[in-house]
Design a protein around this motif. Structure first.
Motif, PDB file in Angstrom:
ATOM      1  N   PRO A   1       0.816  -1.217   0.000  1.00 40.65           N
ATOM      2  CA  PRO A   1       0.000   0.000   0.000  1.00 40.65           C
ATOM      3  C   PRO A   1       0.848   1.264   0.000  1.00 40.65           C
ATOM      4  N   ASP A   2       0.255   2.345  -0.475  1.00 41.55           N
ATOM      5  CA  ASP A   2       0.874   3.662  -0.386  1.00 41.55           C
ATOM      6  C   ASP A   2       0.706   4.144   1.054  1.00 41.55           C
ATOM      7  N   PRO A   3       1.801   4.367   1.800  1.00 41.19           N
ATOM      8  CA  PRO A   3       1.652   4.755   3.210  1.00 41.19           C
ATOM      9  C   PRO A   3       0.874   6.044   3.405  1.00 41.19           C
ATOM     10  N   HIS A   4       0.920   6.960   2.440  1.00 44.76           N
ATOM     11  CA  HIS A   4       0.202   8.216   2.573  1.00 44.76           C
ATOM     12  C   HIS A   4      -1.295   8.040   2.349  1.00 44.76           C
ATOM     13  N   ARG A   5      -1.696   6.948   1.733  1.00 44.02           N
ATOM     14  CA  ARG A   5      -3.131   6.637   1.616  1.00 44.02           C
ATOM     15  C   ARG A   5      -3.629   5.887   2.840  1.00 44.02           C
ATOM     16  N   CYS A   6      -2.718   5.191   3.529  1.00 48.14           N
ATOM     17  CA  CYS A   6      -3.098   4.421   4.714  1.00 48.14           C
ATOM     18  C   CYS A   6      -3.069   5.251   5.992  1.00 48.14           C
ATOM     19  N   TYR A   7      -2.087   6.173   6.089  1.00 48.01           N
ATOM     20  CA  TYR A   7      -1.837   6.858   7.353  1.00 48.01           C
ATOM     21  C   TYR A   7      -1.533   8.335   7.118  1.00 48.01           C
ATOM     22  N   ALA A   8      -1.689   9.116   8.200  1.00 49.58           N
ATOM     23  CA  ALA A   8      -1.314  10.536   8.183  1.00 49.58           C
ATOM     24  C   ALA A   8      -0.676  10.871   9.519  1.00 49.58           C
ATOM     25  N   LEU A   9       0.234  11.848   9.518  1.00 47.80           N
ATOM     26  CA  LEU A   9       0.878  12.329  10.731  1.00 47.80           C
ATOM     27  C   LEU A   9       0.225  13.654  11.115  1.00 47.80           C
ATOM     28  N   ASP A  10      -0.474  13.688  12.285  1.00 49.58           N
ATOM     29  CA  ASP A  10      -1.212  14.901  12.648  1.00 49.58           C
ATOM     30  C   ASP A  10      -0.339  15.874  13.438  1.00 49.58           C
ATOM     31  N   GLU A  11      -0.923  17.021  13.780  1.00 52.02           N
ATOM     32  CA  GLU A  11      -0.163  18.092  14.420  1.00 52.02           C
ATOM     33  C   GLU A  11       0.262  17.742  15.838  1.00 52.02           C
TER      34      GLU A  11
END
Length: 339
Positions: A84-94
């Protein structure tokens, strides 16, 4: 004659301090005696097992067998699912948490079967599935069509460049002190066997260790404080035979999660024998939980290593997700069968 899966073998010649390379003529002879349709390839470096497994399934092979240690097994598992594309699976929040975006992984082949011939230094997954026989007995279990559906873990984390990354795992992933131990174990000599290798690595990791301030989210609850390690377990064993998560089951749809709190360094050598026996859960600073999603971040600026299936791919923060019964594992004839 009993039916067999068309089988492709991914073998790591360096596994088990070179035991796979030394024993390969015998291994190949035993495999061909049990599985009529069989081909194989040797891994040539990190990540090659994933590539070989994916290419084998695209070429129509029905079962992929990992011959080697838990690291080889992990690479093959990652080849059974489309990366999977990690940016489609997860995000790093503030706030510094990695949050989940996407749904379940897509299989490279909906009917793919995973087989194992464990010959690594630790080979902890074999303990988690109760695979205790020798080489001949383990190869014998690859014959026939019986399979068992088991859960699959996925982790989102930061790679060595600080970018979002993701991998699947089959046995155990953890972070904190355990990640430091794996770091040293994988850079040390493994000829003495899994248990001694990990004990020596743990003693080395202790030298400059300080428990960091951390925050853990377990589904709907949050825990904060100083922590030695977090263990996210699908199987029961890691670290060369440590029964770290004795209540873990591979097919119950839940992670077994252990939060090892602010344990002082001087207690750890005395705690190790209890961890190998699985009798450590009574300790007042070790808490046990069950969850489908787990997240961990450090609340101070400090590096935190993550590990999975005996490999150390990157850093915290991290989020772990479980996909129930997402993988088909080859089991013994007459055993539990699914799929």
């Amino acid at each position: 004659m009993a039916a067999h899966y068309r089988t492709f073998v991914v073998a790591n010649p360096a596994a088990g301090a070179g035991s796979v390379a030394r024993q390969w003529p015998l291994i190949e002879r035993l495999l061909r005696a049990r599985i009529p349709q069989l081909e194989y390839a040797f891994t040539e470096g990190p990540g090659h097992g994933t590539q070989l497994a994916r290419e084998a399934l695209h070429a129509g092979w029905e079962m992929v067998v990992a011959v080697g240690g838990d690291g080889t097994l992990n690479e093959v598992v990652n080849g059974l699912c489309d990366q999977p594309d990690p940016h489609r699976c997860y995000a790093l929040d503030e706030q510094g948490w990695i949050t989940r975006r996407a749904s379940a992984p897509q299989a490279t082949s909906a009917t793919a079967v995973l087989g194992i011939v464990p010959l690594g230094t630790g080979s902890d997954f074999r303990r988690s599935i109760g695979l205790s026989g020798g080489l001949r007995e383990n190869i014998e279990l690859l014959a026939g069509h019986e399979t068992r559906a088991i859960d699959l873990g996925q982790i989102g984390y930061l790679d060595r460049r600080g970018e979002l990354a993701t991998r699947f795992f089959i046995n155990i992933s953890s972070a904190g002190f355990s990640g430091r131990v794996v770091h040293f174990a994988n850079r040390g000599w493994k000829g003495a066997g899994g248990r001694l290798s990990f004990i020596l690595a743990a003693l080395r990791a202790l030298a400059a260790w300080q428990n960091p301030e951390a925050a853990v989210r377990l589904d709907d609850i949050e825990i904060r404080g100083r922590m030695l390690a977090l263990v996210v377990a699908n199987g029961a064993y890691f670290g060369g035979g440590m029964r770290i998560a004795p209540g873990a089951r591979l097919d119950d749809g839940q992670f077994e999660v252990l939060v090892l709190g602010d344990l002082p360094r001087w207690q750890l050598p005395g705690l190790l024998p209890g961890i190998y026996r699985g009798s450590h859960l009574h300790h007042a600073r070790i808490t046990r939980h069950r969850a489908r999603q787990v997240s961990l971040r450090l609340t101070a600026a400090a590096p935190g290593l993550v590990d999975l299936d005996g490999e150390q791919p990157g850093y915290l923060p991290a989020t772990w997700n479980l996909y129930p019964r997402a993988l088909r594992l080859k089991v013994r004839r007459g055993g539990t069968s699914t799929g």
